[in-house]
Design a protein around this motif. Structure first.
Motif, PDB file in Angstrom:
ATOM      1  N   ALA A  21      45.696 -19.410  -9.896  1.00  0.00           N
ATOM      2  CA  ALA A  21      46.568 -20.564  -9.675  1.00  0.00           C
ATOM      3  C   ALA A  21      46.212 -21.229  -8.352  1.00  0.00           C
ATOM      4  O   ALA A  21      45.713 -20.581  -7.430  1.00  0.00           O
ATOM      5  N   GLU A  25      54.059 -15.466 -13.622  1.00  0.00           N
ATOM      6  CA  GLU A  25      53.567 -16.795 -13.993  1.00  0.00           C
ATOM      7  C   GLU A  25      54.698 -17.811 -13.962  1.00  0.00           C
ATOM      8  O   GLU A  25      54.575 -18.877 -13.361  1.00  0.00           O
ATOM      9  N   SER A  26      55.818 -17.481 -14.598  1.00  0.00           N
ATOM     10  CA  SER A  26      56.957 -18.387 -14.628  1.00  0.00           C
ATOM     11  C   SER A  26      58.223 -17.589 -14.899  1.00  0.00           C
ATOM     12  O   SER A  26      58.256 -16.763 -15.822  1.00  0.00           O
ATOM     13  N   GLU A  84      57.212 -19.705  -9.835  1.00  0.00           N
ATOM     14  CA  GLU A  84      55.992 -20.021 -10.572  1.00  0.00           C
ATOM     15  C   GLU A  84      54.784 -19.560  -9.776  1.00  0.00           C
ATOM     16  O   GLU A  84      54.675 -19.831  -8.575  1.00  0.00           O
ATOM     17  N   ASN A  85      53.906 -18.845 -10.450  1.00  0.00           N
ATOM     18  CA  ASN A  85      52.627 -18.403  -9.874  1.00  0.00           C
ATOM     19  C   ASN A  85      52.775 -17.633  -8.565  1.00  0.00           C
ATOM     20  O   ASN A  85      51.980 -17.780  -7.647  1.00  0.00           O
ATOM     21  N   VAL A 133      49.933 -16.096  -3.915  1.00  0.00           N
ATOM     22  CA  VAL A 133      49.651 -17.038  -5.007  1.00  0.00           C
ATOM     23  C   VAL A 133      48.968 -16.267  -6.127  1.00  0.00           C
ATOM     24  O   VAL A 133      47.991 -15.540  -5.898  1.00  0.00           O
ATOM     25  N   ARG A 134      49.487 -16.422  -7.327  1.00  0.00           N
ATOM     26  CA  ARG A 134      48.970 -15.716  -8.501  1.00  0.00           C
ATOM     27  C   ARG A 134      47.474 -15.994  -8.686  1.00  0.00           C
ATOM     28  O   ARG A 134      47.012 -17.120  -8.519  1.00  0.00           O
ATOM     29  N   THR A 135      46.720 -14.989  -9.037  1.00  0.00           N
ATOM     30  CA  THR A 135      45.281 -15.132  -9.254  1.00  0.00           C
ATOM     31  C   THR A 135      45.011 -16.218 -10.293  1.00  0.00           C
ATOM     32  O   THR A 135      45.610 -16.225 -11.366  1.00  0.00           O
ATOM     33  N   ALA A 165      51.740 -21.653  -5.492  1.00  0.00           N
ATOM     34  CA  ALA A 165      52.921 -20.938  -5.972  1.00  0.00           C
ATOM     35  C   ALA A 165      54.149 -21.749  -5.594  1.00  0.00           C
ATOM     36  O   ALA A 165      54.123 -22.528  -4.633  1.00  0.00           O
TER      37      ALA A 165
END
Length: 81
Positions: free
Chosen positions: A59, A14-15, A8-9, A55-57, A62
């Protein structure tokens, strides 16, 4: 053996929840599809360095989780000291 991977993230993912079964597993796809990101996530689970840039932008955090199955016969191959 890796049997499940949950991400996740992480980077552009995203998932993602992947169930893996015994046998040959291959990840295929076009350039930029995210194959190397999945490998990076597995590397992180195995003790690789995690960095804030992964870490995803947008979010806050993660998460990378994995389930491993160790066959009972594997214990016979190792000697404890």
């Amino acid at each position: 053996m890796l049997t499940e991977l949950r991400i996740e993230n992480f980077a552009i993912i995203e998932s993602l929840n992947v169930q893996l079964k015994p046998g040959l597993v291959t990840f295929t796809g076009e350039t930029g599809a995210g194959k190397s990101i999945i490998i990076d996530a597995v590397e992180t689970i195995l003790g690789g360095r995690a960095e804030a840039i992964q870490v995803r932008t947008g979010a806050e955090r993660a998460s990378v989780e994995a389930v491993f199955r160790i066959p009972p016969s594997a214990g016979r191959r190792f000697t404890s000291f």
